[in-house]
Design a protein around this motif. Structure first.
Motif, short mmCIF file in Angstrom:
data_model
loop_
_atom_site.label_atom_id
_atom_site.label_comp_id
_atom_site.label_asym_id
_atom_site.label_seq_id
_atom_site.Cartn_x
_atom_site.Cartn_y
_atom_site.Cartn_z
N THR A 1 -3.74 -0.09 11.48
CA THR A 1 -4.58 1.08 11.27
C THR A 1 -3.76 2.27 10.79
O THR A 1 -2.73 2.61 11.38
N PHE A 2 -4.22 2.89 9.72
CA PHE A 2 -3.64 4.10 9.16
C PHE A 2 -4.75 5.11 8.94
O PHE A 2 -5.94 4.78 8.98
N TYR A 3 -4.35 6.34 8.67
CA TYR A 3 -5.28 7.37 8.21
C TYR A 3 -4.81 7.83 6.83
O TYR A 3 -3.64 8.16 6.64
N ASP A 4 -5.71 7.79 5.87
CA ASP A 4 -5.41 8.19 4.50
C ASP A 4 -5.55 9.71 4.39
O ASP A 4 -6.67 10.24 4.43
N HIS B 1 -10.12 14.38 11.21
CA HIS B 1 -10.44 14.91 9.89
C HIS B 1 -10.15 13.98 8.71
O HIS B 1 -10.45 14.34 7.58
N TYR B 2 -9.56 12.81 8.95
CA TYR B 2 -9.20 11.95 7.83
C TYR B 2 -9.67 10.51 8.03
O TYR B 2 -9.86 10.05 9.16
N LYS B 3 -9.87 9.84 6.93
CA LYS B 3 -10.48 8.52 6.92
C LYS B 3 -9.51 7.48 7.48
O LYS B 3 -8.35 7.39 7.09
N LYS B 4 -10.02 6.68 8.36
CA LYS B 4 -9.25 5.58 8.95
C LYS B 4 -9.37 4.36 8.06
O LYS B 4 -10.46 3.98 7.64
N VAL B 5 -8.24 3.74 7.73
CA VAL B 5 -8.24 2.54 6.90
C VAL B 5 -7.42 1.46 7.60
O VAL B 5 -6.46 1.75 8.31
N THR B 6 -7.84 0.23 7.39
CA THR B 6 -7.11 -0.91 7.94
C THR B 6 -6.40 -1.62 6.81
O THR B 6 -7.03 -2.07 5.85
N ALA C 1 0.82 -1.21 0.00
CA ALA C 1 0.00 0.00 0.00
C ALA C 1 0.85 1.26 0.00
O ALA C 1 0.55 2.24 -0.70
N LEU C 2 1.94 1.27 0.76
CA LEU C 2 2.81 2.45 0.81
C LEU C 2 3.58 2.64 -0.48
O LEU C 2 3.84 3.78 -0.90
N GLU C 3 3.94 1.55 -1.13
CA GLU C 3 4.69 1.67 -2.37
C GLU C 3 3.80 2.08 -3.54
O GLU C 3 4.29 2.64 -4.53
N SER C 4 2.52 1.82 -3.42
CA SER C 4 1.60 2.16 -4.50
C SER C 4 1.50 3.68 -4.67
O SER C 4 1.12 4.40 -3.75
N GLY C 5 1.89 4.17 -5.81
CA GLY C 5 1.84 5.61 -6.07
C GLY C 5 2.83 6.41 -5.25
O GLY C 5 2.66 7.62 -5.09
N ALA C 6 3.89 5.76 -4.75
CA ALA C 6 4.84 6.44 -3.87
C ALA C 6 5.48 7.65 -4.53
O ALA C 6 5.81 8.64 -3.85
N GLY C 7 5.65 7.61 -5.84
CA GLY C 7 6.28 8.73 -6.54
C GLY C 7 5.47 10.01 -6.51
O GLY C 7 6.00 11.09 -6.81
N ASP C 8 4.21 9.93 -6.12
CA ASP C 8 3.36 11.10 -6.06
C ASP C 8 3.48 11.86 -4.74
O ASP C 8 2.89 12.93 -4.59
N TYR C 9 4.24 11.29 -3.80
CA TYR C 9 4.30 11.87 -2.47
C TYR C 9 5.76 12.11 -2.06
O TYR C 9 6.66 11.37 -2.44
N THR C 10 5.96 13.14 -1.24
CA THR C 10 7.27 13.37 -0.65
C THR C 10 7.55 12.33 0.44
O THR C 10 8.65 11.80 0.54
N TRP C 11 6.52 12.07 1.25
CA TRP C 11 6.60 11.04 2.29
C TRP C 11 5.46 10.06 2.07
O TRP C 11 4.29 10.47 1.96
N VAL C 12 5.74 8.78 2.01
CA VAL C 12 4.66 7.81 1.82
C VAL C 12 3.83 7.66 3.08
O VAL C 12 2.70 7.18 3.03
N ALA C 13 4.39 8.06 4.21
CA ALA C 13 3.66 8.00 5.48
C ALA C 13 4.32 8.91 6.48
O ALA C 13 5.46 9.37 6.29
N ALA C 14 3.60 9.18 7.56
CA ALA C 14 4.14 9.90 8.71
C ALA C 14 3.78 9.11 9.95
O ALA C 14 2.69 8.53 10.04
N ALA C 15 4.69 9.06 10.91
CA ALA C 15 4.45 8.33 12.15
C ALA C 15 5.08 9.10 13.29
O ALA C 15 6.12 9.75 13.12
N ILE C 16 4.48 9.02 14.44
CA ILE C 16 5.04 9.71 15.61
C ILE C 16 6.14 8.83 16.21
O ILE C 16 5.91 7.69 16.58
N HIS D 1 1.04 10.65 2.26
CA HIS D 1 -0.06 9.76 1.90
C HIS D 1 -0.81 9.24 3.13
O HIS D 1 -2.00 9.44 3.27
N TYR D 2 -0.07 8.57 4.04
CA TYR D 2 -0.72 7.96 5.19
C TYR D 2 -0.16 8.51 6.50
O TYR D 2 0.99 8.97 6.57
N PHE D 3 -0.98 8.41 7.53
CA PHE D 3 -0.54 8.70 8.89
C PHE D 3 -0.74 7.43 9.70
O PHE D 3 -1.81 6.81 9.66
N VAL D 4 0.28 7.01 10.45
CA VAL D 4 0.22 5.78 11.22
C VAL D 4 -0.53 6.02 12.53
O VAL D 4 -0.17 6.93 13.30
#
Length: 633
Positions: free
Chosen positions: A616-619, A606-611, A519-534, A578-581
């Motif tokens: 669990t991530f937020y798109d 404010h963002y959709k939760k996806v499994t 999921a993170l690799e899909s369309g990764a070139g469209d994003y600066t960061w494929v995800a963010a995590a604390i 793309h995603y938030f962890v």
């Protein structure tokens, strides 16, 4: 020398890649530096340069170059550490041999190679391996400067110590006092040139350690990554606070909190009991102190043996360099109230090894006199007794090893008192018994260390070693480390969840599922960061699995004010993430504060939760109300 290095290489390379990414925090930064030169220079956690690690980048430079050469894998990450260990053993051997003979060099090299914490850290990717190598090179350069009365050699010493600063900031300064004293006292030149040499060495150290700092400070904050570990995006704040005086006082803004011994103890702080006995305590003793009592005995005897020597006596200068290193570092570690972990004590290993080799040789040369034989006997008895005590603290080796160590050591100690009356054929057996009694315990711990996996931020040597705040986690090519994780349960989808939850934890990263990686690799070139995590380790596992930039919100602890909520919102609005962890350090009842908590609250509202793959991530491309949710395979 070749034999010592060959044996050390066999030990250190054995089972090396079982530790996988080892410390994923630094492995992820090495990955970033291997694909982006800006990340390489600054020591960024990710190739998009959101934030740096909480140390200067010298150790990362070596690993990143190795990854560029050999690809992103465990061997490429850990190979430089082993080579640094071999170099350190070789330098200690050569230095001691130069002034005390081959036997002294061999003993020193063996002691260093078999020190458990050395076998751990020269196979692990924390900055300590490079730091210890540079400190040892500084000691080597000092002895050559003393021998030649050379200002040029003191300049080289300054360069080594300056790069030590770029490895782990102020810790390298622990060797400086007696490096300077040895040159000032013993260098074979005039007082004027000795003072000039000290000035040149200091200037070289400032230049070698300061050029990178100057560039970082001159580059506008908007044009570089945030300085991880600082609270104001300043390297000086990181250096003098979190990584500096805060380590001594315990006043460390942004620290993860206490670890250490139970309750801190008398005279203790958040990181365990402090005081003169700390290096011998239950947490630290088995890491490095096996021959520390003997080293202290031999250091005192060695200095006494050289008491009437000329000012330029090289053996006394060696005692000043190595003995000063040993005393200053041991006392600092014993009383520092800030963050302290067992593996820090690898900085003592070269000094202990050198002093043991030098002092034992001096005493052996005086074996026909009472002072020499008594010194050898007392040092041997101390080693055997302390090894026996350390071995009683574990059950891994049964009773036979500690009983044998004590019996053989005490017998050798007694016979060393009677060397003048022994048959010459018996003397080698006595010496072999003394050496075996001193090295059997640390050798057993070293064997346990190389036979175990070590992952996470706080590794420890020995059988079932445990760091002050835990560690461990999933690793490629190997199982969990010998440092049990501080866990709150198993994460969905088979990923191991570290402290704080989410996709990783405070002290280690986990290995994400195939579905998450896809999921993170899909369309990764469209994003600066494929995800963010604390927290950096929550981000590291995802970054190492995908090879794509993952933003570590709040840095290592999740407590750095980077990015601010406004900055994060602008990144999301621009479609850069793309995603938030979900969860993780701070993000769902974890440790973060300030902007990390604000970001987490804003995203969940404010963002959709996806499994994805059970996690669990937020798109961040799908704004919605907090009640909406969906699932993705």
């Amino acid at each position: 020398m070749c034999g010592v290095l060959a044996a050390t290489a066999v030990i250190y390379f054995y089972n090396l890649t079982a530790s996988g990414w080892a410390n994923s925090f630094y492995s992820a930064a090495a990955q970033a530096g291997s694909v982006n030169w800006e990340a390489f220079f600054f020591g960024s956690s990710d190739a998009a340069n959101s934030i740096t690690v909480d140390k200067p980048p010298a150790a990362l430079w070596v690993m990143a170059l190795s990854v560029r050469a050999f690809g992103l894998n465990s061997f490429a990450i850990l190979l430089p550490e082993v080579l640094m260990g071999l170099a350190t053993v070789g330098i200690v051997y050569s230095m001691v041999r130069r002034h005390f003979g081959a036997a002294a060099g061999l003993l020193s090299g063996a002691v260093l190679a078999l020190t458990p914490v050395a076998a751990l850290m020269f196979r692990f990717n924390n900055p300590d391996a490079l730091l210890v190598l540079l400190m040892t090179l500084g000691a080597w350069g000092t002895m050559r400067a003393v021998e030649k009365g050379s200002i040029k050699w003191m300049a080289l010493v300054g360069i080594f110590l300056g790069f030590g600063f770029l490895t782990k900031t102020f810790q390298v300064f622990l060797v400086i006092p007696f490096v300077g004293i040895a040159y000032l006292v013993a260098a074979r030149t005039t007082l004027k040139r000795r003072l000039l040499g000290l000035g040149v060495g200091l200037g070289a150290m400032i230049l070698a350690g300061g050029w990178w700092v100057l560039i970082v400070q001159l580059v506008p904050a908007s044009a570089r990554p945030y300085i991880g570990g600082s609270q104001d995006n300043s390297f000086w704040n990181l250096t003098f606070g979190y990584n500096g005086f805060g380590r001594l006082s315990g006043n460390e803004t942004g620290s993860v909190g206490g670890g250490g011994g139970p309750g801190g103890g008398s005279g203790g702080g958040m990181w365990g009991v402090t005081g003169i006995t700390r290096m011998f305590g239950s947490e630290v003793g088995s890491q490095v102190s096996w021959l520390l009592p003997s080293a202290l005995i031999l250091l005192g005897a060695g200095i006494a043996f050289r008491g009437r020597s000329p000012r330029t006596d090289l053996r006394r200068a060696a005692y000043l360099v190595w003995g000063g290193w040993l005393l200053v570092t041991a006392l600092t570690f014993s009383f520092m109230a800030g963050i302290f972990h067992q593996y820090y004590t690898v900085a003592l290993a070269p000094a202990i090894a050198a002093v043991v080799g030098m002092g034992a040789t001096e005493a052996w040369e005086r074996r026909h006199h009472a002072v020499g034989s008594i010194t050898l006997s007392v040092a041997t008895a101390a080693a055997a007794t302390w090894s026996f005590i350390l071995l009683t603290r574990v059950t891994a080796y049964g009773d036979w090893l500690r009983a044998s160590v004590l019996a053989i050591g005490m017998a050798a100690a007694f016979l060393l008192l009677a060397l003048n009356w022994l048959h010459h054929k018996a003397i080698p057996l006595v010496l072999a018994g003394a050496i075996a009694a001193g090295l059997a315990g640390p050798a057993a711990y070293t064997w346990s260390t190389v036979n175990s996996t070590h992952t996470g931020s706080i590794p420890a040597a020995g059988p079932g070693g445990m760091g002050g705040m835990g560690g461990g986690g999933g690793a490629p090519g190997g199982g969990r480390g010998n440092v049990p994780a501080v866990r709150d349960g198993a994460a969905p989808g088979g990923a191991t969840r570290g402290a704080g939850g989410g996709m990783g934890g405070l002290l280690d990263a986990s290995t994400p599922s195939t579905a998450v990686v896809s999921a993170l690799e899909s369309g990764a070139g469209d994003y600066t960061w494929v995800a963010a995590a604390i927290g950096s380790n929550n981000a590291a596992g995802l970054q190492l699995a995908t090879g794509k930039p993952v933003m570590a919100v709040g840095g290592f602890n999740g407590s750095d004010p980077s990015p601010t909520l406004a900055q994060f919102q602008s990144y999301v609005k621009a479609g850069k993430i793309h995603y938030f962890v979900a969860g993780g350090v701070g993000g769902g009842g974890g440790r973060s504060s300030g902007s990390g908590s604000q970001i987490s609250s804003w995203v969940t509202a404010h963002y959709k939760k996806v499994t994805i793959g059970g996690s669990t991530f937020y798109d961040l491309t799908q704004p919605t109300s907090s009640s909406s949710s969906s699932s993705a395979s």
